[in-house]
Design a protein around this motif. Structure first.
Motif, mmCIF file in Angstrom:
data_model
loop_
_atom_site.group_PDB
_atom_site.id
_atom_site.type_symbol
_atom_site.label_atom_id
_atom_site.label_comp_id
_atom_site.label_asym_id
_atom_site.label_seq_id
_atom_site.Cartn_x
_atom_site.Cartn_y
_atom_site.Cartn_z
ATOM 1 N N ASP A 113 84.301 62.849 -54.674
ATOM 2 C CA ASP A 113 84.842 64.110 -55.176
ATOM 3 C C ASP A 113 84.619 65.277 -54.213
ATOM 4 O O ASP A 113 84.800 66.441 -54.602
ATOM 5 N N ARG A 114 84.251 65.001 -52.971
ATOM 6 C CA ARG A 114 83.978 66.074 -52.014
ATOM 7 C C ARG A 114 85.180 66.426 -51.139
ATOM 8 O O ARG A 114 85.101 67.308 -50.281
ATOM 9 N N ASP A 115 86.280 65.690 -51.286
ATOM 10 C CA ASP A 115 87.492 65.918 -50.489
ATOM 11 C C ASP A 115 87.193 65.754 -48.995
ATOM 12 O O ASP A 115 87.525 66.609 -48.169
ATOM 13 N N ILE A 116 86.537 64.634 -48.670
ATOM 14 C CA ILE A 116 86.202 64.293 -47.292
ATOM 15 C C ILE A 116 86.745 62.904 -46.978
ATOM 16 O O ILE A 116 87.087 62.138 -47.883
ATOM 17 N N ALA A 117 86.826 62.571 -45.698
ATOM 18 C CA ALA A 117 87.107 61.205 -45.248
ATOM 19 C C ALA A 117 86.169 60.898 -44.099
ATOM 20 O O ALA A 117 85.951 61.743 -43.234
ATOM 21 N N MET A 118 85.615 59.689 -44.112
ATOM 22 C CA MET A 118 84.588 59.348 -43.132
ATOM 23 C C MET A 118 85.028 58.153 -42.291
ATOM 24 O O MET A 118 85.599 57.189 -42.816
ATOM 25 N N VAL A 119 84.779 58.230 -40.990
ATOM 26 C CA VAL A 119 85.033 57.122 -40.065
ATOM 27 C C VAL A 119 83.675 56.653 -39.549
ATOM 28 O O VAL A 119 82.953 57.423 -38.921
ATOM 29 N N PHE A 120 83.346 55.392 -39.840
ATOM 30 C CA PHE A 120 82.025 54.864 -39.521
ATOM 31 C C PHE A 120 81.996 54.201 -38.154
ATOM 32 O O PHE A 120 83.019 53.738 -37.636
ATOM 33 N N GLN A 121 80.787 54.086 -37.618
ATOM 34 C CA GLN A 121 80.569 53.392 -36.346
ATOM 35 C C GLN A 121 81.001 51.933 -36.447
ATOM 36 O O GLN A 121 81.547 51.351 -35.507
ATOM 37 N N SER A 122 80.782 51.313 -37.613
ATOM 38 C CA SER A 122 81.065 49.881 -37.792
ATOM 39 C C SER A 122 82.491 49.605 -38.257
ATOM 40 O O SER A 122 82.836 48.458 -38.527
ATOM 41 N N TYR A 123 83.315 50.669 -38.403
ATOM 42 C CA TYR A 123 84.708 50.609 -38.861
ATOM 43 C C TYR A 123 84.822 50.348 -40.362
ATOM 44 O O TYR A 123 85.680 50.908 -41.022
ATOM 45 N N ALA A 124 83.961 49.436 -40.922
ATOM 46 C CA ALA A 124 83.916 49.166 -42.367
ATOM 47 C C ALA A 124 85.286 48.792 -42.916
ATOM 48 O O ALA A 124 85.727 49.312 -43.945
ATOM 49 N N LEU A 125 85.980 47.873 -42.244
ATOM 50 C CA LEU A 125 87.280 47.398 -42.715
ATOM 51 C C LEU A 125 87.097 46.160 -43.593
ATOM 52 O O LEU A 125 86.146 45.393 -43.424
ATOM 53 N N TYR A 126 88.022 45.960 -44.524
ATOM 54 C CA TYR A 126 87.994 44.768 -45.377
ATOM 55 C C TYR A 126 88.583 43.595 -44.599
ATOM 56 O O TYR A 126 89.775 43.618 -44.252
ATOM 57 N N PRO A 127 87.789 42.555 -44.307
ATOM 58 C CA PRO A 127 88.263 41.494 -43.401
ATOM 59 C C PRO A 127 89.399 40.649 -43.967
ATOM 60 O O PRO A 127 90.172 40.063 -43.204
ATOM 61 N N THR A 128 89.517 40.572 -45.304
ATOM 62 C CA THR A 128 90.562 39.715 -45.888
ATOM 63 C C THR A 128 91.880 40.449 -46.113
ATOM 64 O O THR A 128 92.875 39.839 -46.487
ATOM 65 N N MET A 129 91.875 41.755 -45.884
ATOM 66 C CA MET A 129 93.090 42.552 -46.084
ATOM 67 C C MET A 129 93.815 42.790 -44.766
ATOM 68 O O MET A 129 93.191 42.881 -43.712
ATOM 69 N N SER A 130 95.127 42.932 -44.849
ATOM 70 C CA SER A 130 95.905 43.311 -43.664
ATOM 71 C C SER A 130 95.586 44.746 -43.276
ATOM 72 O O SER A 130 94.970 45.504 -44.048
#
Length: 368
Positions: free
Chosen positions: A74-91
């Motif tokens: 609810d803070r109206d932010i978006a974060m980009v992490f060092q590890s990318y944090a992507l879902y491996p099973t999703m396109s």
């Protein structure tokens, strides 16, 4: 109104204090970089801004709203992490649109946003691939795309380039800077790399031990470091820090530096300064010149030279770095590539007196 305002922020784990009285304010469109050595508290501060870490004291406001106790979503932010944090099973496409789907954004808006950011980041051809089929740079673009589709008030980047090789880091740095310019985005960016900080930021916060050492533009941080820590940390090669003796001489300031043998190196700062008898003189390598080639310098600088013994010469393409010893410390001069400097020989060097910094040897604080 500031897009981000941090007032007297404290963070502690039990008796261990991590952040000490942090005060920062940035305007909309600013690119704020938090920089410092490992363990200085910069990532903890970013996590406090994001709401991933509770604060011990103080207040955080985003676009005028107190978000100190507000959930990250609810803070109206978006974060980009060092590890990318992507879902491996999703396109790639589903990774980018997943947050919008969870928030109930309609499918047409999802597809329009996906098309827009994939074009911006040049990843249209990757949308049907899985993260495991992508390079590090491509995964980083996807992570940035996932943040961009949120269109937040504030972007938070946590060392996003640290997993990339040196060449890719440079190109991705350029892309992030271009994105900032194109979107006029408000960004808080954490890095330990001072070159990243200098090239990306509109404003830099230098931290050490959970304490802010200096806040300023890249030019202010580089040209007028607040203390010896900032002087040494920001710049590559770092600012030379040379013990020197000082005394008033008429309406000027006489500076003496031990050359290790023979008479000291002496020059006169034409400005009368109220300084202690012993100081630490700060001078950037590019502000030490070959004394015979200083026609482009101010008159005072052309008279500030002296011969020194050169220990090491390091050719570096467009520049030649010459290392000598002054005041018992190694001192680096950045000379012209065609300079005739040779190791184990005396060589005339001149200091640009208009660029000198003076520091207290007791507490390291700037004196001029």
């Amino acid at each position: 109104m500031p897009i981000l305002e941090i007032d007297h922020l404290q963070k502690a784990y039990g008796e261990t204090h991590i952040l000490h009285d942090i005060n920062i304010s940035i305007e909309e469109g600013d690119f704020l970089v938090l920089v410092g050595p490992s363990g200085c508290g910069k990532s903890t501060l970013l996590n406090c801004i994001a709401g991933l870490e509770p604060t011990t004291g103080g207040k955080i406001s985003i676009a005028g709203r107190d978000v100190t106790g507000v959930s990250p979503k609810d803070r109206d932010i978006a974060m980009v992490f060092q590890s990318y944090a992507l879902y491996p099973t999703m396109s790639v496409a589903k990774n980018i649109t997943f947050g919008m789907k969870v928030r109930g954004v309609d499918k047409a808006t999802q597809e329009a946003k996906l098309a827009e950011v994939s074009r911006q980041l040049q990843i249209e051809q990757l949308l049907n691939r899985k993260p495991g089929q992508l390079s590090g740079g491509q995964r980083q673009r996807v992570a940035m795309g996932r943040a961009l589709v949120r269109d937040p008030r504030l972007f938070l980047f946590d060392e996003p380039l640290s997993n990339l090789d040196a060449k890719l880091r440079v190109s991705m740095r350029t892309e992030i800077k271009k994105l900032h310019q194109d979107l006029n985005a408000s960004i808080v960016y954490v890095t330990h790399d001072q070159i990243e900080a200098m090239t990306l930021a509109t404003k830099i916060v230098v931290m050490k031990g959970g304490v802010i050492q200096q806040i300023g533009t890249p030019a202010e941080i580089y040209n007028r470091p607040a203390n010896m820590f900032v002087a040494d940390f920001m710049g590559s090669p770092a600012m030379n820090l040379i013990p020197a003796r000082v005394r008033a001489e008429g309406g000027a300031t006489r500076i003496e530096i031990d050359r290790g043998q023979g008479d000291p190196l002496v020059f006169t700062d034409p400005v009368a300064r109220d300084l202690p008898a012993e100081i630490v003189l700060g001078v950037r390598p590019e502000d030490i010149h070959e004394a015979t080639g200083t026609a482009h310098l101010p008159d005072a600088a052309r008279q500030s030279g002296g011969e020194v013994m050169i220990d090491v010469v390091e050719p570096a393409g467009a520049d030649t770095f010459a290392v000598t010893h002054l005041g018992g410390k190694p001192v680096t001069a950045r000379l012209r590539a065609e300079s005739a400097v040779r190791p184990k020989q005396m060589f005339p060097l001149a200091f640009d007196l208009s660029k000198l910094s003076y520091f207290s040897p007791k507490d390291g604080q700037r004196l001029n």
